[in-house]
Design a protein around this motif. Sequence first.
Motif, PDB file in Angstrom:
ATOM      1  N   HIS A 109      27.171 -17.963 -44.780  1.00  0.00           N
ATOM      2  CA  HIS A 109      26.813 -18.315 -43.407  1.00  0.00           C
ATOM      3  C   HIS A 109      27.638 -19.516 -42.944  1.00  0.00           C
ATOM      4  O   HIS A 109      27.677 -20.543 -43.625  1.00  0.00           O
ATOM      5  CB  HIS A 109      25.332 -18.677 -43.313  1.00  0.00           C
ATOM      6  CG  HIS A 109      24.413 -17.514 -43.439  1.00  0.00           C
ATOM      7  ND1 HIS A 109      24.331 -16.532 -42.484  1.00  0.00           N
ATOM      8  CD2 HIS A 109      23.524 -17.172 -44.408  1.00  0.00           C
ATOM      9  CE1 HIS A 109      23.425 -15.632 -42.861  1.00  0.00           C
ATOM     10  NE2 HIS A 109      22.927 -15.992 -44.015  1.00  0.00           N
ATOM     11  N   GLU A 115      30.382 -15.258 -42.667  1.00  0.00           N
ATOM     12  CA  GLU A 115      29.480 -14.663 -41.666  1.00  0.00           C
ATOM     13  C   GLU A 115      29.313 -15.690 -40.558  1.00  0.00           C
ATOM     14  O   GLU A 115      28.642 -16.712 -40.737  1.00  0.00           O
ATOM     15  CB  GLU A 115      28.131 -14.282 -42.285  1.00  0.00           C
ATOM     16  CG  GLU A 115      27.205 -13.663 -41.244  1.00  0.00           C
ATOM     17  CD  GLU A 115      25.885 -13.152 -41.796  1.00  0.00           C
ATOM     18  OE1 GLU A 115      25.564 -13.425 -42.960  1.00  0.00           O
ATOM     19  OE2 GLU A 115      25.172 -12.488 -41.015  1.00  0.00           O
ATOM     20  N   ASP A 118      24.644  -6.992 -47.726  1.00  0.00           N
ATOM     21  CA  ASP A 118      24.141  -8.331 -47.372  1.00  0.00           C
ATOM     22  C   ASP A 118      23.352  -8.922 -48.546  1.00  0.00           C
ATOM     23  O   ASP A 118      22.270  -9.490 -48.368  1.00  0.00           O
ATOM     24  CB  ASP A 118      23.280  -8.270 -46.103  1.00  0.00           C
ATOM     25  CG  ASP A 118      23.226  -9.605 -45.362  1.00  0.00           C
ATOM     26  OD1 ASP A 118      23.613 -10.639 -45.939  1.00  0.00           O
ATOM     27  OD2 ASP A 118      22.767  -9.608 -44.196  1.00  0.00           O
ATOM     28  N   HIS A 137      21.966 -11.301 -51.364  1.00  0.00           N
ATOM     29  CA  HIS A 137      21.788 -12.733 -51.653  1.00  0.00           C
ATOM     30  C   HIS A 137      21.551 -12.946 -53.140  1.00  0.00           C
ATOM     31  O   HIS A 137      21.457 -14.085 -53.602  1.00  0.00           O
ATOM     32  CB  HIS A 137      20.629 -13.303 -50.831  1.00  0.00           C
ATOM     33  CG  HIS A 137      20.946 -13.456 -49.363  1.00  0.00           C
ATOM     34  ND1 HIS A 137      21.162 -12.382 -48.533  1.00  0.00           N
ATOM     35  CD2 HIS A 137      21.100 -14.560 -48.591  1.00  0.00           C
ATOM     36  CE1 HIS A 137      21.423 -12.829 -47.301  1.00  0.00           C
ATOM     37  NE2 HIS A 137      21.385 -14.144 -47.314  1.00  0.00           N
ATOM     38  N   HIS A 191      26.334 -13.254 -50.133  1.00  0.00           N
ATOM     39  CA  HIS A 191      26.235 -14.709 -50.090  1.00  0.00           C
ATOM     40  C   HIS A 191      26.303 -15.249 -51.518  1.00  0.00           C
ATOM     41  O   HIS A 191      25.580 -14.764 -52.396  1.00  0.00           O
ATOM     42  CB  HIS A 191      24.951 -15.106 -49.368  1.00  0.00           C
ATOM     43  CG  HIS A 191      24.932 -14.613 -47.942  1.00  0.00           C
ATOM     44  ND1 HIS A 191      25.430 -15.349 -46.890  1.00  0.00           N
ATOM     45  CD2 HIS A 191      24.548 -13.426 -47.408  1.00  0.00           C
ATOM     46  CE1 HIS A 191      25.312 -14.655 -45.765  1.00  0.00           C
ATOM     47  NE2 HIS A 191      24.790 -13.479 -46.048  1.00  0.00           N
ATOM     48  N   HIS A 204      29.665  -7.803 -47.525  1.00  0.00           N
ATOM     49  CA  HIS A 204      28.787  -8.815 -46.932  1.00  0.00           C
ATOM     50  C   HIS A 204      27.851  -9.290 -48.030  1.00  0.00           C
ATOM     51  O   HIS A 204      26.947  -8.551 -48.428  1.00  0.00           O
ATOM     52  CB  HIS A 204      28.024  -8.208 -45.757  1.00  0.00           C
ATOM     53  CG  HIS A 204      27.174  -9.181 -44.992  1.00  0.00           C
ATOM     54  ND1 HIS A 204      26.869  -9.013 -43.664  1.00  0.00           N
ATOM     55  CD2 HIS A 204      26.553 -10.335 -45.354  1.00  0.00           C
ATOM     56  CE1 HIS A 204      26.111 -10.008 -43.243  1.00  0.00           C
ATOM     57  NE2 HIS A 204      25.897 -10.833 -44.270  1.00  0.00           N
TER      58      HIS A 204
HETATM   59 ZN   LIG Z   1      24.393 -12.209 -44.415  1.00  0.00          ZN
END
Ligand SMILES: [Zn+2]
Length: 267
Positions: free
Chosen positions: A43, A89, A227, A229, A8, A6
């Motif tokens: 996303h 996601e 997650d 970024h 981005h 996960h």
């Molecule tokens: Zn996320």
Amino acid sequence: MIVDYHMHLRNGSEEVAHDTWSVDPFVAAARAAGVDEIGFTEHVYYFTQTRSLWTVPYQTERCLYDLDAYVDAVVQARERGQPVKLGLEVDYVPGREDETRKLLAPYPWDYLLGSVHFVDGFGVDGEPKLLDEVGVEEAWSRYFETLAAAARSGLFDSLSHPDLVKIFGERAAAFDYAEVADAIAQTGIAVEVSTAGLRKPVEEIYPSSAFLEMIVDAGNPIALSSDAHTTDQLGYRYDDALRLMADHSVTELAVFDRLERRLEAIG
Ligand SMILES: [Zn+2]
Ligand SMILES: [Zn+2]
């Protein structure tokens, strides 16, 4: 095997960077962190192609990017031999399951994450806050009802940050996870252990130990993620996640390949 499933796709300034060369710093960070394989999961509401799904301003304002360019960036990295997977996601929108499925069907996903960031137009982790609108007890029950529906929708391979509603550290009194755990168990979906919660006010891994225990007892596979970024968040505090999983006798992780799931021993 250790994965981070996960993250981005961003450049060094945390701007959206959906080009294949922006993948490489993430791969380098994975190597440095001892992570064997990574999966990008942008996303879903960042893409013009998904605009018709959204009603919340936070989402409609962000439909600026081309889904094909994102998919191409990750697929090209995959074809260059980088250890990367193509994911997304995806916010679950009750009642829009068919439209979501149709929009995403043409792309060569390895897996899709199911997320609940908004419930009835209110933000679980953002404004306007669900917690402020309906109170903590109601927020928890509505959030987990929606999460159970997301699992049952059959749209997703893995559930992201499964108890996100605890993000600000506000908890329903004596919440019973049995109902949501049962719904998740019936679907067989994988569930994320996410270290992102350690970077939030709650300072706790998603899901909580009590919820994780029910998920593991039910036999749902575990997916591991940060997650991230930014590249420095990749594999964030994995020692804590590995300890939590070991405490619950989790010995294998879910690995995805073109929507096929298998289990690989941790390590
Ligand atoms: Zn996320
Ligand atoms: Zn999320």
